[in-house]
Design a protein around this motif. Structure first.
Motif, PDB file in Angstrom:
ATOM      1  N   GLY A  85       0.706  -1.201  -0.097  1.00 50.34           N
ATOM      2  CA  GLY A  85       0.008   0.143   0.230  1.00 50.34           C
ATOM      3  C   GLY A  85       0.905   1.192  -0.045  1.00 50.34           C
ATOM      4  O   GLY A  85       0.304   2.470   0.395  1.00 50.34           O
ATOM      5  N   SER A  86       2.080   1.292  -0.213  1.00 49.43           N
ATOM      6  CA  SER A  86       3.071   2.490  -0.411  1.00 49.43           C
ATOM      7  C   SER A  86       2.741   3.231  -1.417  1.00 49.43           C
ATOM      8  O   SER A  86       2.357   2.719  -2.917  1.00 49.43           O
ATOM      9  CB  SER A  86       4.425   2.122  -0.168  1.00 49.43           C
ATOM     10  N   GLU A  87       2.944   4.602  -1.396  1.00 47.86           N
ATOM     11  CA  GLU A  87       2.796   5.305  -2.704  1.00 47.86           C
ATOM     12  C   GLU A  87       4.240   6.182  -2.739  1.00 47.86           C
ATOM     13  O   GLU A  87       4.713   6.385  -1.838  1.00 47.86           O
ATOM     14  CB  GLU A  87       1.716   6.332  -2.522  1.00 47.86           C
ATOM     15  N   VAL A  88       4.511   6.391  -4.006  1.00 47.21           N
ATOM     16  CA  VAL A  88       5.735   7.225  -4.249  1.00 47.21           C
ATOM     17  C   VAL A  88       5.104   8.233  -5.276  1.00 47.21           C
ATOM     18  O   VAL A  88       5.074   7.747  -6.618  1.00 47.21           O
ATOM     19  CB  VAL A  88       6.991   6.546  -4.567  1.00 47.21           C
ATOM     20  N   LEU A  89       5.142   9.570  -4.876  1.00 49.39           N
ATOM     21  CA  LEU A  89       4.571  10.555  -5.547  1.00 49.39           C
ATOM     22  C   LEU A  89       5.602  11.709  -5.911  1.00 49.39           C
ATOM     23  O   LEU A  89       6.364  12.028  -4.983  1.00 49.39           O
ATOM     24  CB  LEU A  89       3.420  11.094  -5.504  1.00 49.39           C
ATOM     25  N   ILE A  90       5.635  12.332  -7.249  1.00 47.38           N
ATOM     26  CA  ILE A  90       6.475  13.664  -7.333  1.00 47.38           C
ATOM     27  C   ILE A  90       5.761  14.661  -6.886  1.00 47.38           C
ATOM     28  O   ILE A  90       4.530  14.892  -7.680  1.00 47.38           O
ATOM     29  CB  ILE A  90       6.989  13.558  -8.809  1.00 47.38           C
ATOM     30  N   ASP A  91       6.346  15.668  -6.181  1.00 43.96           N
ATOM     31  CA  ASP A  91       5.712  16.778  -5.873  1.00 43.96           C
ATOM     32  C   ASP A  91       6.782  18.147  -6.055  1.00 43.96           C
ATOM     33  O   ASP A  91       7.487  18.350  -5.133  1.00 43.96           O
ATOM     34  CB  ASP A  91       5.025  16.757  -4.291  1.00 43.96           C
ATOM     35  N   GLY A  92       6.702  18.574  -6.918  1.00 44.65           N
ATOM     36  CA  GLY A  92       7.729  19.710  -7.482  1.00 44.65           C
ATOM     37  C   GLY A  92       8.971  18.969  -7.503  1.00 44.65           C
ATOM     38  O   GLY A  92       9.341  18.170  -8.383  1.00 44.65           O
ATOM     39  N   ASP A  93       9.917  19.320  -6.460  1.00 43.99           N
ATOM     40  CA  ASP A  93      11.462  18.903  -6.520  1.00 43.99           C
ATOM     41  C   ASP A  93      11.266  17.776  -5.532  1.00 43.99           C
ATOM     42  O   ASP A  93      12.602  17.346  -5.241  1.00 43.99           O
ATOM     43  CB  ASP A  93      12.167  20.065  -6.234  1.00 43.99           C
ATOM     44  N   ASN A  94      10.216  17.518  -5.000  1.00 39.94           N
ATOM     45  CA  ASN A  94      10.373  16.393  -3.935  1.00 39.94           C
ATOM     46  C   ASN A  94       9.772  15.042  -4.279  1.00 39.94           C
ATOM     47  O   ASN A  94       9.004  14.913  -5.510  1.00 39.94           O
ATOM     48  CB  ASN A  94       9.641  16.876  -2.901  1.00 39.94           C
TER      49      ASN A  94
END
Length: 609
Positions: A85-94
């Motif tokens: 259930g993990s998520e890895v999302l791009i948020d700007g430069d993070n």
């Protein structure tokens, strides 16, 4: 696929569904962890959310391609660790990593840069007396057993709570007993553990380096001017100038002044072509290392395991052909010397080479590993190093309270909706409504059992979006029943009996049911392929219930209605709720008969005239 009215008895389809149900719940209760509960997502179970801020050596903004590559690698690490259930999302430069459960260490270690190099050891010393040792952390700094967020945890061992132990003379990193591995343990007596400080009167003892080329007392302290990116770039540049200098005098100063308990600005940004002054991961040793001989990109595979003979956990590496040949040549010509495995600019292990390693043989990394830290390190090395260096800028614990409240509200709304559907079916279809209720209950049980098994087998987690998909999917199952029953009513309006109307109505209804479910499944599949995160969970459960809708309608609802049509009790119009439709059919027959009689009389009078 569709059963016909005369080929196979309906009870066989019911028996087949019963066997499938028995198999599913036998797997639920008698295999795996035997817990009859599905795994829950972070919005229902709670967990940890870590924000990683990308750092580049020149302070520039990271490229989109680099962020996407880092996202893909970290997602692969998540899959390798089995973090459900993990998520890895791009948020700007993070990059934002969300991991459900109480263990936040997994979320923190997933962002390790994991730049692994193998370097020859030139000298090994203890931290200078003026610097805090691993057992005596400076104020505001974590202990050696509790690395700062973003630092690799491999090779560290947590210090028990209670009285702090006295500082001990550190053992070399590779403290293994020889067991025929490529580079067994070193003899402590063969390692130079004396401080590498210059002799009295040596000009190096009083030498003051150019401030622009030296690190500040706290390398992680930001400068007073410039943006955060520029400050980070300045810190990396200063750390490189001091710790990667080829000047022996600068190397001595770096070894004497490095603070092994402070955050490392050089983490993952060291130049493999230059020497390096680095700390061990437990902060008890300082190493002067030569240029890299092997890059972590040359690792073909990595795995962790427990060495029962040595009673410790270790990580086993296999290099590609080029790396394997290089390692074989290096070990053959450097017997008796040390080789350091550096991960993100820290020394994980530095064992002594006691024999040449044949090309193609596996190599082990030893250290103060636990089962978890060894598994995390192997997973990180196996799936590649990140193209960027990241710093953990934020870590928070997500409470499940709000999610549970939303879950209760969602389940209540779904239950009310299903009850209203059943009440409508009972009022409108009478006894056939009971068949609808039975089919929905069986469909719900099958969905629940499959979700439990998917949680064990592929680490599928159920979140609020997934529950919404389940409710919609079960509602579509009720739609299939309505299509079937309305087709039966159409046949009865045409004058057929309940028994003859059921198979004919099923032949017409199943095409509509398959077409509707095919469209829903295609929509769910496209949404799953294009979406991410919780939207994927919604699409997955919607597609799953769509498939089970077809299964239940074909193996349960159709056989039950077919058997009911052969029963005298269920064939009564007052029981099956089809009396009004039958009266319409009779009225049509009477009207047709009157029309026929009128035409016959008119024809007779015409002939008589």
């Amino acid at each position: 696929m569709a059963p016909s009215s005369g080929s196979v008895h309906p009870s066989r389809y019911l028996a087949l569904f019963g066997v499938l149900m028995a198999v599913v719940f036998a797997l639920v209760f008698f295999t795996g962890d035997k817990s009859p509960e599905p795994k829950l997502g972070i919005d229902l179970e709670g967990g940890t959310r870590v924000t990683l801020t990308a750092r580049t050596p020149d302070g520039s903004a990271p490229s989109k391609d680099s962020l996407e590559q880092a996202q893909q690698i970290i997602t692969t690490r998540v899959d390798g660790l089995g973090v459900a259930g993990s998520e890895v999302l791009i948020d700007g430069d993070n990059l934002v990593i969300t991991v459900p459960g109480d263990d936040s260490s997994q979320a923190r270690t997933l962002g390790q840069t994991a730049r692994l190099f193998i370097r020859p050891v030139i000298s090994a010393t203890q931290p200078s007396a003026g610097q805090p040792s691993a057992g005596q952390p400076s104020a505001g700094q974590p202990s050696a057993g509790q690395p700062a967020a973003g630092q690799p945890s491999a090779g560290t061992e947590a210090t028990p709570t209670g009285d702090a132990p006295a500082a001990e003379t550190p053992a070399p990193a590779g403290d293994a007993v020889p067991q025929g591995r490529p580079f067994p343990a070193q003899d402590p007596s063969t390692v130079d553990t004396s401080p590498a400080s210059p002799a009295p009167g040596d000009p190096a003892a009083t030498q003051t380096l150019d401030p622009a080329a030296t690190a500040t007392d706290d390398p992680a302290a930001p400068s007073a001017t410039g943006t955060e990116a520029e400050q980070a770039a300045d810190q990396i540049t200063e750390a490189k100038a001091l710790r990667q200098s080829e000047d022996p005098q600068v190397q001595q100063v770096a070894s004497a002044t490095i603070d092994c308990n402070a955050p490392d600005p050089l983490q993952g940004n060291d130049d493999p072509a230059l020497p390096l002054v680095a700390c061990s991961t437990d902060g008890t040793s300082v190493y002067l290392l030569g240029p890299s001989i092997i890059d972590g990109q040359q690792i073909a595979d990595a795995s962790s395991g427990f060495n029962s003979q040595q009673s410790r956990h270790e990580v086993s590496l296999t290099f590609d052909s080029s790396g394997s040949n290089t390692w074989a040549q290096f070990t053959g010509s450097n017997i008796g010397k040390q080789a350091a495995f550096t991960l993100d600019s820290k020394v994980v292990s530095a064992p002594q080479i006691q024999g040449a390693t044949p090309a193609g043989s596996a190599t082990s990394i030893t250290g103060q590993f636990t089962a978890q830290s060894a598994s995390e390190l192997a997973n990180t090395l196996k799936y590649g190093s990140l193209p960027l260096s990241f710093a953990s800028s934020e870590a928070e614990t997500v409470s499940a309270t709000l999610g549970l409240a939303s879950l209760e509200a969602g389940l209540l709304a779904g239950a009310i909706g299903l009850v209203l559907v059943l009440v409508y079916c009972l009022v409108y279809y009478r006894a056939l409504g009971f068949l609808t209720a039975l089919s929905l209950i069986l469909a719900g049980l099958m969905v629940y059992g499959i979700l439990v098994l998917l949680g064990r087998w592929i680490n599928f987690t159920l979140d609020l979006a997934g529950i919404a998909g389940l409710i919609i999917g079960i509602g579509m199952t009720a739609d299939s029943f309505v299509v079937f029953f309305e087709r039966i009513k159409d046949e009865i309006r045409e004058g057929r009996s309940f028994r003859s109307a059921v198979p004919r109505g099923w032949t017409r209804a199943r095409k509509t049911i398959l077409s509707g479910n095919a469209v829903s499944f295609i929509a769910a599949a496209v949404l799953y392929a294009l979406a991410a995160g919780q939207v994927q969970g919604f699409a997955f459960t919607l597609g799953l219930t769509t498939i089970l809708d077809v299964l239940v309608v074909f193996l349960v609802t159709w056989p039950l209605v077919n058997l009911a049509s052969r029963s005298k009790f269920w064939s009564k119009p007052g029981v099956n709720g089809l009396g009004a439709v039958a009266e319409i059919a009779q009225e049509r027959r009477r009207a047709a008969a009157r029309t026929t009689a009128g035409k016959a009389a008119a024809n007779a009078s015409t002939k008589g005239a």
